[in-house]
Design a protein around this motif. Structure first.
Motif, PDB file in Angstrom:
ATOM      1  N   THR A  25       0.811  -1.222   0.000  1.00 47.81           N
ATOM      2  CA  THR A  25       0.000   0.000   0.000  1.00 47.81           C
ATOM      3  C   THR A  25       0.843   1.272   0.000  1.00 47.81           C
ATOM      4  OG1 THR A  25      -0.225  -0.011   2.420  1.00 47.81           O
ATOM      5  CG2 THR A  25      -1.956  -1.129   1.126  1.00 47.81           C
ATOM      6  N   PHE A  28       0.739   3.389  -3.033  1.00 47.30           N
ATOM      7  CA  PHE A  28      -0.421   4.253  -3.252  1.00 47.30           C
ATOM      8  C   PHE A  28      -0.177   5.658  -2.704  1.00 47.30           C
ATOM      9  CE2 PHE A  28      -3.015   0.157  -2.575  1.00 47.30           C
ATOM     10  CZ  PHE A  28      -2.782  -0.254  -3.873  1.00 47.30           C
ATOM     11  N   GLY A  29       0.778   5.783  -1.776  1.00 52.38           N
ATOM     12  CA  GLY A  29       1.075   7.082  -1.182  1.00 52.38           C
ATOM     13  C   GLY A  29      -0.063   7.620  -0.339  1.00 52.38           C
ATOM     14  N   ASN A  30      -0.854   6.731   0.230  1.00 49.24           N
ATOM     15  CA  ASN A  30      -2.018   7.144   0.998  1.00 49.24           C
ATOM     16  C   ASN A  30      -1.941   6.576   2.414  1.00 49.24           C
ATOM     17  OD1 ASN A  30      -4.640   7.388   2.125  1.00 49.24           O
ATOM     18  ND2 ASN A  30      -5.505   7.588   0.083  1.00 49.24           N
ATOM     19  N   THR A  31      -1.676   7.435   3.367  1.00 53.22           N
ATOM     20  CA  THR A  31      -1.572   7.039   4.774  1.00 53.22           C
ATOM     21  C   THR A  31      -2.856   6.392   5.265  1.00 53.22           C
ATOM     22  OG1 THR A  31      -0.060   8.862   5.164  1.00 53.22           O
ATOM     23  CG2 THR A  31      -1.118   7.927   7.091  1.00 53.22           C
ATOM     24  N   PHE A  32      -3.987   6.842   4.754  1.00 54.56           N
ATOM     25  CA  PHE A  32      -5.268   6.333   5.229  1.00 54.56           C
ATOM     26  C   PHE A  32      -5.456   4.861   4.876  1.00 54.56           C
ATOM     27  CE2 PHE A  32      -5.919  10.919   4.971  1.00 54.56           C
ATOM     28  CZ  PHE A  32      -6.320  11.160   6.275  1.00 54.56           C
ATOM     29  N   ILE A  33      -5.029   4.455   3.694  1.00 58.23           N
ATOM     30  CA  ILE A  33      -5.155   3.053   3.296  1.00 58.23           C
ATOM     31  C   ILE A  33      -4.197   2.197   4.115  1.00 58.23           C
ATOM     32  CG2 ILE A  33      -4.801   1.411   1.406  1.00 58.23           C
ATOM     33  CD1 ILE A  33      -5.709   3.665  -0.507  1.00 58.23           C
ATOM     34  N   THR A  34      -2.927   2.573   4.105  1.00 57.33           N
ATOM     35  CA  THR A  34      -1.920   1.789   4.822  1.00 57.33           C
ATOM     36  C   THR A  34      -2.234   1.718   6.306  1.00 57.33           C
ATOM     37  OG1 THR A  34      -0.242   2.450   3.212  1.00 57.33           O
ATOM     38  CG2 THR A  34       0.550   1.590   5.320  1.00 57.33           C
ATOM     39  N   SER A  36      -5.008   2.160   7.963  1.00 56.01           N
ATOM     40  CA  SER A  36      -6.237   1.438   8.287  1.00 56.01           C
ATOM     41  C   SER A  36      -5.996  -0.068   8.302  1.00 56.01           C
ATOM     42  CB  SER A  36      -7.334   1.770   7.271  1.00 56.01           C
ATOM     43  OG  SER A  36      -7.639   3.137   7.323  1.00 56.01           O
ATOM     44  N   THR A 148       1.090  14.054   9.722  1.00 54.57           N
ATOM     45  CA  THR A 148       0.951  12.602   9.615  1.00 54.57           C
ATOM     46  C   THR A 148       0.526  11.980  10.937  1.00 54.57           C
ATOM     47  OG1 THR A 148       2.638  12.540   7.892  1.00 54.57           O
ATOM     48  CG2 THR A 148       2.190  10.468   9.046  1.00 54.57           C
ATOM     49  N   PRO A 152      -4.936  12.012  11.068  1.00 55.26           N
ATOM     50  CA  PRO A 152      -4.969  10.769  10.283  1.00 55.26           C
ATOM     51  C   PRO A 152      -4.875   9.509  11.155  1.00 55.26           C
ATOM     52  CG  PRO A 152      -3.561  12.348   9.181  1.00 55.26           C
ATOM     53  CD  PRO A 152      -3.913  12.934  10.534  1.00 55.26           C
ATOM     54  N   THR A 156      -7.463   6.489  10.734  1.00 58.87           N
ATOM     55  CA  THR A 156      -7.020   5.140  10.362  1.00 58.87           C
ATOM     56  C   THR A 156      -7.329   4.118  11.449  1.00 58.87           C
ATOM     57  OG1 THR A 156      -4.749   5.535  11.137  1.00 58.87           O
ATOM     58  CG2 THR A 156      -5.221   5.964   8.796  1.00 58.87           C
TER      59      THR A 156
END
Length: 181
Positions: A25, A28-34, A36, A148, A152, A156
């Protein structure tokens, strides 16, 4: 000996799963995906393996993430992240114990309490302590690190908890898990 070997294997699988999820993940550069999915695995650790398995995953995952260059690359943050992860696991354990994993109100309570506790822990440790006092980062970098480890983390942890609320009872039933610690 059989139980200890099983525990070590289960814990190693969850640590490996977190590292793979972070590596996959991260692109993807997305803290929310990783974040979570990492929080989901932490919660599954405590719900499927028990307190010590969950804590082991919580403490080891930021170390492996650092060595594989996933997430924050500042070694000074490893302990803070591990503590934040451990707080999430501990809250879930204290709210649910060994018997609350099929009770949706308790699962929702663990999700909310765990998310708030983890986010607050990381905010205080990193944003209020590490960034201004220890790291002494230049303003642009301090702003990014602080952003960060602020809201977030709450989002997450809530998303990871929401996924756990859906998955945990079914996984425990399928795997016939009865924690007795």
């Amino acid at each position: 000996m059989k139980n200890k070997t099983l525990w070590i294997t289960q814990t190693a699988v969850l640590v490996a799963l977190i590292v793979v999820i972070q590596a996959f993940t991260a692109s993807f550069g997305n803290t929310f995906i990783t974040g979570s999915f990492v929080n989901l695995i932490l919660i599954l650790g405590v719900g499927l393996i028990g307190l010590w398995g969950g804590l082991s995953v919580a403490l080891l995952s930021p170390i492996f993430a650092f060595f594989f260059k996933i997430g924050p690359t500042m070694w000074q943050l490893i302990l803070c992240i591990a503590i934040g992860n451990a707080v999430l696991v501990l809250v879930w354990w204290f709210v649910l114990g060994t018997h609350g994993y099929n009770q949706y109100p308790r699962l929702v309570g663990a999700t909310i309490a765990g998310a708030i506790a983890k986010a607050l822990t990381l905010y205080l440790l990193i944003v209020k302590f590490m960034v201004p006092l220890i790291l002494q980062l230049p303003e642009p970098q301090a702003t990014v690190v602080s952003a960060t480890f602020s809201y977030p983390q709450l989002v997450t942890a809530l998303l990871g908890g929401a996924m756990a609320v859906i998955l945990m009872p079914q996984l425990r039933r399928i795997l016939k898990i009865k924690l007795e610690m």
